[in-house]
Design a protein around this motif. Structure first.
Motif, mmCIF file in Angstrom:
data_model
loop_
_atom_site.group_PDB
_atom_site.id
_atom_site.type_symbol
_atom_site.label_atom_id
_atom_site.label_comp_id
_atom_site.label_asym_id
_atom_site.label_seq_id
_atom_site.Cartn_x
_atom_site.Cartn_y
_atom_site.Cartn_z
ATOM 1 N N PRO A 211 31.935 -43.569 -4.940
ATOM 2 C CA PRO A 211 31.231 -42.129 -4.647
ATOM 3 C C PRO A 211 30.381 -42.231 -3.607
ATOM 4 O O PRO A 211 29.741 -43.541 -3.447
ATOM 5 C CB PRO A 211 30.834 -41.729 -6.144
ATOM 6 C CG PRO A 211 30.454 -43.016 -6.713
ATOM 7 C CD PRO A 211 31.715 -43.810 -6.458
ATOM 8 N N GLU A 213 27.218 -41.872 -3.720
ATOM 9 C CA GLU A 213 26.170 -42.167 -4.174
ATOM 10 C C GLU A 213 26.196 -43.816 -4.559
ATOM 11 O O GLU A 213 25.026 -44.372 -4.821
ATOM 12 C CB GLU A 213 25.604 -41.618 -5.497
ATOM 13 C CG GLU A 213 25.573 -40.032 -5.303
ATOM 14 C CD GLU A 213 26.846 -39.394 -5.515
ATOM 15 O OE1 GLU A 213 27.819 -39.947 -5.182
ATOM 16 O OE2 GLU A 213 26.801 -38.001 -5.617
ATOM 17 N N LYS A 215 27.928 -47.742 -5.939
ATOM 18 C CA LYS A 215 28.620 -48.325 -7.047
ATOM 19 C C LYS A 215 27.558 -48.136 -8.240
ATOM 20 O O LYS A 215 28.087 -48.302 -9.436
ATOM 21 C CB LYS A 215 28.716 -49.741 -6.710
ATOM 22 C CG LYS A 215 27.700 -50.645 -6.197
ATOM 23 C CD LYS A 215 28.305 -52.236 -6.069
ATOM 24 C CE LYS A 215 27.062 -53.105 -5.816
ATOM 25 N NZ LYS A 215 27.646 -54.605 -5.586
ATOM 26 N N GLU A 216 26.187 -48.039 -7.884
ATOM 27 C CA GLU A 216 25.214 -47.847 -8.893
ATOM 28 C C GLU A 216 25.744 -46.807 -9.687
ATOM 29 O O GLU A 216 25.749 -46.637 -11.035
ATOM 30 C CB GLU A 216 23.812 -47.967 -8.595
ATOM 31 C CG GLU A 216 23.403 -49.241 -8.010
ATOM 32 C CD GLU A 216 23.787 -49.491 -6.563
ATOM 33 O OE1 GLU A 216 24.507 -48.652 -6.110
ATOM 34 O OE2 GLU A 216 23.566 -50.523 -6.081
ATOM 35 N N LYS A 217 25.813 -45.418 -9.270
ATOM 36 C CA LYS A 217 26.477 -44.527 -9.771
ATOM 37 C C LYS A 217 27.557 -44.533 -10.699
ATOM 38 O O LYS A 217 27.808 -44.094 -11.666
ATOM 39 C CB LYS A 217 26.347 -43.401 -8.851
ATOM 40 C CG LYS A 217 26.749 -41.883 -9.647
ATOM 41 C CD LYS A 217 26.814 -40.659 -8.661
ATOM 42 C CE LYS A 217 27.539 -39.437 -9.022
ATOM 43 N NZ LYS A 217 27.334 -38.988 -10.605
ATOM 44 N N MET A 218 28.707 -45.105 -9.876
ATOM 45 C CA MET A 218 29.844 -45.353 -10.521
ATOM 46 C C MET A 218 29.813 -46.058 -12.001
ATOM 47 O O MET A 218 30.548 -45.682 -12.747
ATOM 48 C CB MET A 218 30.724 -46.078 -9.862
ATOM 49 C CG MET A 218 32.302 -46.409 -10.388
ATOM 50 S SD MET A 218 33.307 -47.366 -9.163
ATOM 51 C CE MET A 218 33.940 -46.219 -8.276
ATOM 52 N N ARG A 220 27.064 -46.250 -13.987
ATOM 53 C CA ARG A 220 26.108 -45.611 -14.535
ATOM 54 C C ARG A 220 27.284 -44.440 -15.391
ATOM 55 O O ARG A 220 27.029 -44.348 -16.508
ATOM 56 C CB ARG A 220 25.157 -44.972 -14.057
ATOM 57 C CG ARG A 220 24.066 -44.246 -15.048
ATOM 58 C CD ARG A 220 22.753 -43.829 -14.181
ATOM 59 N NE ARG A 220 23.256 -42.949 -13.156
ATOM 60 C CZ ARG A 220 23.093 -43.362 -11.847
ATOM 61 N NH1 ARG A 220 22.639 -44.217 -11.443
ATOM 62 N NH2 ARG A 220 23.359 -42.577 -10.991
ATOM 63 N N ASP A 221 27.757 -43.827 -14.536
ATOM 64 C CA ASP A 221 28.938 -42.887 -14.954
ATOM 65 C C ASP A 221 30.036 -43.454 -15.829
ATOM 66 O O ASP A 221 30.253 -42.872 -17.149
ATOM 67 C CB ASP A 221 29.634 -42.211 -13.976
ATOM 68 C CG ASP A 221 28.669 -41.175 -13.172
ATOM 69 O OD1 ASP A 221 27.386 -40.923 -13.473
ATOM 70 O OD2 ASP A 221 29.001 -40.647 -12.206
ATOM 71 N N ARG A 374 27.308 -52.133 -17.931
ATOM 72 C CA ARG A 374 26.631 -51.467 -16.603
ATOM 73 C C ARG A 374 26.181 -52.545 -15.728
ATOM 74 O O ARG A 374 26.574 -52.490 -14.635
ATOM 75 C CB ARG A 374 25.703 -50.324 -17.055
ATOM 76 C CG ARG A 374 25.276 -49.368 -15.700
ATOM 77 C CD ARG A 374 23.991 -48.419 -16.240
ATOM 78 N NE ARG A 374 23.073 -49.618 -16.631
ATOM 79 C CZ ARG A 374 22.127 -50.202 -15.673
ATOM 80 N NH1 ARG A 374 22.346 -49.855 -14.407
ATOM 81 N NH2 ARG A 374 21.056 -50.839 -16.082
#
Length: 396
Positions: A211, A213, A215-218, A220-221, A374
């Motif tokens: 996404p 935002e 890979k950190e957001k990926m 986390r989600d 994560r």
């Protein structure tokens, strides 16, 4: 696969037709009945009936089952393998030849019997889809088949052409199906799969693009989705039973410690290759597996990627009972229907007494595992392991 939403396994694809529709596929010529004894005549009639039943299956049985059916048919009609081995590059015919040749000196009668049992098994597995006054099919799912019958809620993983690899939509739908089953009038709930696999792990298409935002957001989600998914199994109030109809990988293995019973066909295998992918356990398996099978065996499975056969998993306590593949569906569902006649509230309260003391611990473990994953998904070690994994696959 290593039980993460971050990664999924590609399924092996043999160039067979998607679904059995014609007798040509299974090598069925026009057969005459050349028998003199009544018993043999009956067997031949059953054999021919099975060939017809095979044509009307609604679900693709999968390549492994197709090969087994092909081999048994050839053995039943021609005897032991008697044709030259195809060349290495003739992949389809070589796979068929290997399957036939693997039957060795199995007699025609035994091959015919095994063929009939296997087809009956496939037909029985689709029996819940038949119209019935006592049957309710829930149509709102795209990746599942959810059926209520005989006081049982049956949740079928329904992507047999992808070996029931789990998509993001599938995670959501399994959670919704469990929520519904927890509130409906069923006595027990069963999770199983269509086709030759129970579940091959996560679908690679879950994360084909990062996404905006990052890979950190990926990561986390993904951790949030996984934690919520596992929570459904921890909190499920009724007896929850897994019917393992074939190989199981990753998350489909690690959650088994949260089930009350696990029944498996003898051709099932169980694999959690976390370490080779630079990841760590999930599904509360870091807690449940040592308690079920002992610390050293759990380490062998979770850290060192040991693949378990169904009988090995049963010996270690992960599987409750193993059944012969040819009669697996018939025997298991007969037993489950008997369970469906037991008093609903008595079972639910008894499960609560058995499970309640561990719930708080399981939830804490779930949170800890997802947080560790994560971190793992963002690590260079994990990324390198994933790259090496798919490079190795590409060379095969």
């Amino acid at each position: 696969m290593a039980a993460s939403l971050f990664l999924a396994r590609r399924s092996l694809r043999l160039p067979f037709p998607r679904i059995v529709r014609t007798s040509k596929w299974c090598g069925v010529p026009a057969l005459g009945v050349h028998t003199t004894a009544g018993r043999m005549n009956t067997n031949q009639q059953d054999f021919e009936k099975s060939q017809n039943d095979l044509k009307i299956l609604k679900k693709d049985p999968g390549n492994d089952i197709k090969l087994k059916l092909y081999a048994l048919f050839k053995q039943a009609t021609q005897g032991s393998c008697n044709t030259p081995k195809p060349g290495m590059l003739d992949f389809v015919n070589k796979a068929k030849w290997d399957a036939w040749n693997s039957l060795g000196s199995l007699s025609k009668d035994e091959a015919r019997k095994s063929y009939v049992e296997l087809v009956n098994n496939l037909v029985s597995s689709e029996a819940p889809l038949k119209d019935s006054a006592s049957l309710s099919t829930r149509e709102q799912y795209d990746t599942l088949q959810v059926v209520s019958e005989d006081n049982i809620t049956k949740i079928f993983l329904n992507r047999p052409e992808k070996k029931n690899a789990i998509t993001l939509q599938m995670y959501e739908e399994i959670g919704l199906a469990l929520d519904e089953a927890a509130k409906d009038d069923s006595v027990i709930t069963v999770l199983t799969g269509y086709g030759d696999y129970f579940c091959s792990g996560n679908d690679l298409n879950n994360f084909t693009s990062i996404p905006p935002e990052g890979k950190e957001k990926m990561a986390r989600d993904s951790a949030v989705i996984l934690q919520a998914f596992v929570r459904k199994f921890i909190d499920f109030p009724k007896p929850l039973i897994a019917v393992i109809n074939g190989p199981a990988v990753g998350i489909s293995v690690t959650i088994l410690g949260l089930f009350d019973l696990v029944y498996a066909t003898d051709r099932a295998t169980f694999h959690t290759p976390f370490s080779q992918l630079g990841q760590s356990p999930e599904g509360c398996s870091s807690y449940t597996f040592p308690r079920i099978m002992g610390l050293s065996k759990a380490v062998e499975v979770l850290l060192f990627n040991k693949l378990l056969t169904a009988h090995e998993a049963c010996k270690l306590g992960l599987v409750t009972e193993v059944f012969t593949d040819g009669t697996f569906q018939k025997e298991v569902w007969e037993r489950l229907r008997a369970f469906g006649e037991l008093p609903k509230n008595s079972l639910a309260f008894s499960k609560q007494l058995i499970r309640e003391t561990e719930k708080e611990k399981l939830h804490a473990v779930n949170v800890q595992e997802c947080e560790r994953l994560r971190e793992r998904w963002l690590s260079e070690e994990c990324m390198n392991a994933i790259i090496r994994f798919f490079q190795k696959k590409a060379k095969l």
